[in-house]
Design an enzyme around this catalytic site. Structure first.
Site, PDB file in Angstrom:
ATOM      1  N   GLY A  11       0.819  -1.206   0.000  1.00  0.00           N
ATOM      2  CA  GLY A  11       0.000   0.000   0.000  1.00  0.00           C
ATOM      3  C   GLY A  11       0.850   1.252   0.000  1.00  0.00           C
ATOM      4  N   ARG A  25      19.215  10.930  -3.884  1.00  0.00           N
ATOM      5  CA  ARG A  25      20.161  12.040  -3.710  1.00  0.00           C
ATOM      6  C   ARG A  25      21.312  11.671  -2.778  1.00  0.00           C
ATOM      7  NH1 ARG A  25      17.600  17.870  -4.800  1.00  0.00           N
ATOM      8  NH2 ARG A  25      16.423  17.262  -6.650  1.00  0.00           N
ATOM      9  N   ARG A  72       1.271  -5.462  -5.671  1.00  0.00           N
ATOM     10  CA  ARG A  72       1.458  -6.613  -4.789  1.00  0.00           C
ATOM     11  C   ARG A  72       1.796  -7.833  -5.636  1.00  0.00           C
ATOM     12  NH1 ARG A  72      -0.376  -4.839   0.169  1.00  0.00           N
ATOM     13  NH2 ARG A  72      -1.932  -3.174   0.126  1.00  0.00           N
ATOM     14  N   ASP A 103       4.893  -4.749   6.126  1.00  0.00           N
ATOM     15  CA  ASP A 103       5.309  -6.093   6.535  1.00  0.00           C
ATOM     16  C   ASP A 103       5.592  -7.002   5.334  1.00  0.00           C
ATOM     17  OD1 ASP A 103       5.478  -8.222   8.769  1.00  0.00           O
ATOM     18  OD2 ASP A 103       4.043  -9.097   7.355  1.00  0.00           O
ATOM     19  N   GLY A 104       4.693  -7.024   4.339  1.00  0.00           N
ATOM     20  CA  GLY A 104       4.902  -7.867   3.171  1.00  0.00           C
ATOM     21  C   GLY A 104       6.151  -7.482   2.405  1.00  0.00           C
ATOM     22  N   THR A 125       4.152   2.850   5.642  1.00  0.00           N
ATOM     23  CA  THR A 125       2.772   2.376   5.758  1.00  0.00           C
ATOM     24  C   THR A 125       2.008   3.298   6.687  1.00  0.00           C
ATOM     25  OG1 THR A 125       1.337   0.604   6.646  1.00  0.00           O
ATOM     26  CG2 THR A 125       3.567   0.750   7.527  1.00  0.00           C
ATOM     27  N   ASP A 127      -0.396   2.492   8.542  1.00  0.00           N
ATOM     28  CA  ASP A 127      -0.933   1.760   9.696  1.00  0.00           C
ATOM     29  C   ASP A 127      -0.053   1.843  10.940  1.00  0.00           C
ATOM     30  OD1 ASP A 127      -3.274   0.850   8.431  1.00  0.00           O
ATOM     31  OD2 ASP A 127      -2.190  -0.808   7.497  1.00  0.00           O
ATOM     32  N   ASP A 129       2.311  -0.078  11.854  1.00  0.00           N
ATOM     33  CA  ASP A 129       2.293  -1.418  12.446  1.00  0.00           C
ATOM     34  C   ASP A 129       3.580  -2.200  12.229  1.00  0.00           C
ATOM     35  OD1 ASP A 129       2.015  -1.752   9.735  1.00  0.00           O
ATOM     36  OD2 ASP A 129       0.354  -3.175   9.848  1.00  0.00           O
ATOM     37  N   ARG A 171      -6.675  -2.977   9.651  1.00  0.00           N
ATOM     38  CA  ARG A 171      -7.210  -4.332   9.795  1.00  0.00           C
ATOM     39  C   ARG A 171      -6.680  -5.023  11.041  1.00  0.00           C
ATOM     40  NH1 ARG A 171      -6.346  -4.411   4.121  1.00  0.00           N
ATOM     41  NH2 ARG A 171      -8.308  -4.468   2.938  1.00  0.00           N
TER      42      ARG A 171
END
Length: 319
Positions: A11, A25, A72, A103-104, A125, A127, A129, A171
């Protein structure tokens, strides 16, 4: 090391462009050739790789999204697909890779590291997380977007004596809901890490009504339940005009805040430094305003933890 590359995966988040700019740079400043890999690991496997110059990243620090695009590729868990990506890196003479994402993306970087290719992860991200860092790139912009929406919704909620359920992203992590809910003065905040019953929510709404409060704001992370479902449950139990606003992908867009631009610049630059120091398999982050790095293999195996002190404070201030 003479050639490095950078990609964004998963994302998108505001501030990714600032991180890309910093990588390019910083690399050129140290006489490196820097290559951009378009569309994440999907583009890596397909060889969608181009050399970037100083002008390639001009006037992008203020732009949301990512100029390298994102995609993805679930198939990247397959070792054979990973080797295809590795072949493309070798084909272009690239010796190190900066991976900006969540994470992915980190798992993809770790897979390449295990194949002997040095990668450094940069946390991008909304999130917030990712372990090993207090903040991720894009989080600050996202919560400010949510707070702006809460402020506007509160105006109309008070005008019509309504209860508004505002659904935000998250999520598996409730940071967006928790931080924006606290800063936006929400009466109820629902996050995946903290279980809350419908009875407790109703009790809180009734207590507010008894003291003369005629409107309420409920912020719910999508990982708890949909805002529509929560509103339906409330309508069945209380006599109130309940409305729903699902903020959706508006939280991912927009010009990054000064905080995110500053953070992205620091993290992107440090990622390049690690590669120049011969340190692959690392993930950069920020802790107590200090740039740190940890082994990616450790980061991806550590569960995200919510700040319990903020949860406690949010409950105390929403009485």
């Amino acid at each position: 090391m003479k050639k490095i590359a950078v990609l964004t995966s998963g994302g998108d988040s505001p501030g990714m462009n600032a991180a890309i700019r910093a990588v390019v740079r910083k690399g050129i400043y140290h006489d490196l050739e820097v290559y951009g890999i378009y569309h994440g690991f999907h583009g890596l496997v397909n060889g969608n790789i181009e050399k970037l110059e100083l002008g390639s990243v001009g006037d992008i620090i203020h732009r949301g999204g990512t100029i390298l695009r994102s995609a993805r590729l679930p198939e990247f868990v397959n070792p054979e697909v990973q080797k295809e990506g590795l072949e493309q890196l070798h084909k272009h003479g690239i010796e190190g890779l900066v991976v900006i994402g969540g994470d992915g993306s980190y798992r993809g970087a770790n897979a390449l590291t295990n194949l002997g290719f040095p990668c450094v992860g940069v946390p991008g991200t909304i999130d917030n997380d990712i372990s090993g860092t207090e903040f991720t790139i894009g989080f600050d912009t996202a919560i400010n977007t949510v707070i702006d929406a809460i402020d506007k919704i509160r105006d109309t909620a008070s005008s019509h004596d309504r209860t508004f359920v505002i659904e935000v992203m998250g999520r598996g992590a409730g940071d967006i809901a928790l931080w924006s809910g606290l800063a936006g003065g929400a009466e109820t905040i629902l996050i995946p890490e903290e279980k809350e019953t419908i009875d407790n929510i109703i009790d809180r709404l009734n207590r507010g009504k008894q003291r003369g409060k005629r409107h309420s704001i409920i912020v719910v992370a999508e990982g708890v339940m949909s805002g529509v479902k929560l509103a339906e449950q409330l309508k069945e139990r209380i006599d109130a005009d309940v409305r729903v606003s699902v903020l959706g992908h508006i939280q991912r867009g927009g010009s990054p805040s000064a905080t995110d631009r500053f953070l992205a610049s620091r993290l992107g630059a440090r990622a390049v430094e690690l590669l120049l120091e011969g340190k692959g398999g690392r993930a950069v982050g920020i802790v107590k305003n200090t740039i740190v790095d940890h082994a990616i293999s450790e980061i991806i195996n550590q569960p995200h933890k919510i700040d319990n002190e903020i949860i406690r404070l949010a409950k105390e201030l929403s009485i």
